[in-house]
Design a protein around this motif. Structure first.
Motif, PDB file in Angstrom:
ATOM      1  N   SER A 165       0.831  -1.208   0.000  1.00  0.00           N
ATOM      2  CA  SER A 165       0.000   0.000   0.000  1.00  0.00           C
ATOM      3  C   SER A 165       0.863   1.255   0.000  1.00  0.00           C
ATOM      4  N   ARG A 166       1.976   1.185   0.748  1.00  0.00           N
ATOM      5  CA  ARG A 166       2.872   2.336   0.818  1.00  0.00           C
ATOM      6  C   ARG A 166       3.595   2.543  -0.509  1.00  0.00           C
ATOM      7  N   ARG A 167       3.987   1.442  -1.158  1.00  0.00           N
ATOM      8  CA  ARG A 167       4.648   1.545  -2.459  1.00  0.00           C
ATOM      9  C   ARG A 167       3.731   2.195  -3.492  1.00  0.00           C
ATOM     10  N   LEU A 168       2.475   1.769  -3.517  1.00  0.00           N
ATOM     11  CA  LEU A 168       1.528   2.301  -4.497  1.00  0.00           C
ATOM     12  C   LEU A 168       1.253   3.787  -4.257  1.00  0.00           C
ATOM     13  N   SER A 169       1.067   4.164  -2.993  1.00  0.00           N
ATOM     14  CA  SER A 169       0.792   5.568  -2.704  1.00  0.00           C
ATOM     15  C   SER A 169       2.002   6.434  -3.030  1.00  0.00           C
ATOM     16  N   SER A 170       3.224   5.935  -2.761  1.00  0.00           N
ATOM     17  CA  SER A 170       4.434   6.690  -3.079  1.00  0.00           C
ATOM     18  C   SER A 170       4.572   6.872  -4.589  1.00  0.00           C
ATOM     19  N   TRP A 171       4.301   5.795  -5.344  1.00  0.00           N
ATOM     20  CA  TRP A 171       4.376   5.889  -6.804  1.00  0.00           C
ATOM     21  C   TRP A 171       3.368   6.911  -7.334  1.00  0.00           C
ATOM     22  N   GLY A 172       2.148   6.858  -6.834  1.00  0.00           N
ATOM     23  CA  GLY A 172       1.130   7.799  -7.284  1.00  0.00           C
ATOM     24  C   GLY A 172       1.479   9.235  -6.943  1.00  0.00           C
ATOM     25  N   TYR A 173       2.053   9.431  -5.767  1.00  0.00           N
ATOM     26  CA  TYR A 173       2.400  10.800  -5.369  1.00  0.00           C
ATOM     27  C   TYR A 173       3.537  11.338  -6.229  1.00  0.00           C
ATOM     28  N   ARG A 174       4.529  10.497  -6.520  1.00  0.00           N
ATOM     29  CA  ARG A 174       5.631  10.962  -7.385  1.00  0.00           C
ATOM     30  C   ARG A 174       5.121  11.357  -8.757  1.00  0.00           C
ATOM     31  N   ARG A 175       4.170  10.597  -9.287  1.00  0.00           N
ATOM     32  CA  ARG A 175       3.598  10.948 -10.589  1.00  0.00           C
ATOM     33  C   ARG A 175       2.866  12.280 -10.527  1.00  0.00           C
ATOM     34  N   LEU A 176       2.102  12.501  -9.455  1.00  0.00           N
ATOM     35  CA  LEU A 176       1.380  13.757  -9.294  1.00  0.00           C
ATOM     36  C   LEU A 176       2.346  14.937  -9.247  1.00  0.00           C
ATOM     37  N   VAL A 177       3.412  14.805  -8.468  1.00  0.00           N
ATOM     38  CA  VAL A 177       4.393  15.881  -8.339  1.00  0.00           C
ATOM     39  C   VAL A 177       5.077  16.149  -9.681  1.00  0.00           C
ATOM     40  N   LYS A 178       5.400  15.088 -10.404  1.00  0.00           N
ATOM     41  CA  LYS A 178       6.067  15.256 -11.700  1.00  0.00           C
ATOM     42  C   LYS A 178       5.188  16.016 -12.675  1.00  0.00           C
ATOM     43  N   VAL A 179       3.905  15.693 -12.716  1.00  0.00           N
ATOM     44  CA  VAL A 179       2.980  16.355 -13.642  1.00  0.00           C
ATOM     45  C   VAL A 179       2.771  17.813 -13.263  1.00  0.00           C
ATOM     46  N   LEU A 180       2.607  18.095 -11.974  1.00  0.00           N
ATOM     47  CA  LEU A 180       2.266  19.453 -11.543  1.00  0.00           C
ATOM     48  C   LEU A 180       3.470  20.398 -11.511  1.00  0.00           C
ATOM     49  N   PHE A 181       4.622  19.899 -11.109  1.00  0.00           N
ATOM     50  CA  PHE A 181       5.726  20.816 -10.800  1.00  0.00           C
ATOM     51  C   PHE A 181       6.937  20.701 -11.726  1.00  0.00           C
ATOM     52  N   ARG A 182       7.160  19.548 -12.326  1.00  0.00           N
ATOM     53  CA  ARG A 182       8.286  19.347 -13.251  1.00  0.00           C
ATOM     54  C   ARG A 182       9.624  19.768 -12.622  1.00  0.00           C
ATOM     55  N   LEU A 183       9.787  19.390 -11.364  1.00  0.00           N
ATOM     56  CA  LEU A 183      11.035  19.689 -10.670  1.00  0.00           C
ATOM     57  C   LEU A 183      12.101  18.667 -11.040  1.00  0.00           C
ATOM     58  N   ALA A 184      13.339  19.099 -11.033  1.00  0.00           N
ATOM     59  CA  ALA A 184      14.466  18.213 -11.345  1.00  0.00           C
ATOM     60  C   ALA A 184      14.880  17.438 -10.099  1.00  0.00           C
ATOM     61  N   VAL A 185      13.936  16.682  -9.547  1.00  0.00           N
ATOM     62  CA  VAL A 185      14.178  15.904  -8.342  1.00  0.00           C
ATOM     63  C   VAL A 185      13.330  14.641  -8.433  1.00  0.00           C
ATOM     64  N   THR A 186      13.921  13.488  -8.133  1.00  0.00           N
ATOM     65  CA  THR A 186      13.203  12.227  -8.306  1.00  0.00           C
ATOM     66  C   THR A 186      12.356  11.856  -7.096  1.00  0.00           C
ATOM     67  N   ASP A 187      12.693  12.395  -5.931  1.00  0.00           N
ATOM     68  CA  ASP A 187      12.004  11.995  -4.707  1.00  0.00           C
ATOM     69  C   ASP A 187      11.997  13.174  -3.741  1.00  0.00           C
TER      70      ASP A 187
END
Length: 274
Positions: A165-187
């Motif tokens: 459950s934690r892996r899935l939520s972390s993956w989803g959150y990283r995708r959300l951040v990537k789409v919204l902010f396009r920051l040069a940071v992976t985590d």
């Protein structure tokens, strides 16, 4: 800097008007009136006295071995289990404790602690034991080049003992951040970072996040201010198998993330209109 009301200086704090050489339990002498190289903030809420004491002890021992001068600021975010009592007599002269009268969230506790920090680099590590305090040695080494932010990432094939459950939520959150902010940071969210004092000085007054999205807001505000020299280091995570992510937590951090997006967008629009 944030100047929150209601917190009280803990029993372990030295008198800020007195400069003295104090031997900590790590065996190093720390001049309490001098500016330290590193400030590490440990925000906590009900981790248990023994677990907190162990994290503080290991953090101090690791920092001591690097040869830097340092201070540790433990911020009790309204704990109800007496966790801060576990720091009585621990690392006198090195550890300061700030006690908040009520639980406000990790971000608020970090804003308080980082505003108190006097180090040339001011950072934090989660106090729940998921991240080994020994990794602080690599973070201190990375500050030699004086980057703006040194941050941890679990996106390097390192050991991550998360429940599904934690892996899935972390993956989803990283995708959300990537789409919204396009920051040069992976985590953005791994709970260990060191930030150059000048970045803290300029960024912290612009930050309002009180919850777990504090880390994301730090990156966003630093980027807006032109502090883009970021160093990423791999961090192994040992999450307790019983840990689960509640629906309310997912909703809360998602709403906080959207709020950061709109604040970030509003500042960009205002800057372009000037």
């Amino acid at each position: 800097m944030v100047s929150p009301k209601g917190w009280v200086r803990g029993r372990h704090d030295p008198d800020p008007t007195v400069a003295s050489d104090t031997q900590s339990e790590t065996g190093r002498f720390v001049k309490t009136g001098a500016r330290p190289d590193i400030t590490v903030v440990l925000p906590f809420y009900n981790p248990g006295a023994s677990a907190l004491r162990e994290t503080v002890r290991r953090s101090a021992e690791t920092l001591s071995r690097t040869g830097v001068t340092f201070e540790i600021i433990a911020v009790d975010d309204g704990s109800t289990d007496g966790s801060s009592d576990g720091l009585q007599g621990v690392l006198t002269g090195t550890v300061r404790t700030v006690v908040l009268p009520e639980n406000r969230g990790k971000g608020y506790a970090l804003r308080v602690g980082m505003s108190e920090g006097g180090g040339r680099f001011v950072g934090f590590i989660d106090a729940d034991g998921d991240i080994s305090p020994e990794v602080l040695a690599d973070f201190v080494a990375a500050t030699a080049a004086r980057p703006d932010i040194v941050y941890g990432s679990k996106r390097h094939g390192t050991r991550v003992n998360y429940p599904m459950s934690r892996r899935l939520s972390s993956w989803g959150y990283r995708r959300l951040v990537k789409v919204l902010f396009r920051l040069a940071v992976t985590d953005t969210q791994t709970g260990i970072k060191l930030v150059r004092a000048e970045v803290v000085r300029d960024a912290l007054p612009l930050m309002v996040e009180e919850g777990f999205a504090f880390d994301l807001e730090l990156f966003c505000v630093a980027h807006e201010l032109g502090f883009d020299d970021w160093v990423e280091l791999p961090v192994p995570i040992e999450k307790r198998l019983s840990s689960r992510v509640s629906l309310s937590s997912v909703i809360s951090i998602s709403l906080d993330t959207l709020a950061i997006f709109w604040r970030h967008r509003a500042r960009r629009v205002t800057a372009r209109s000037r």
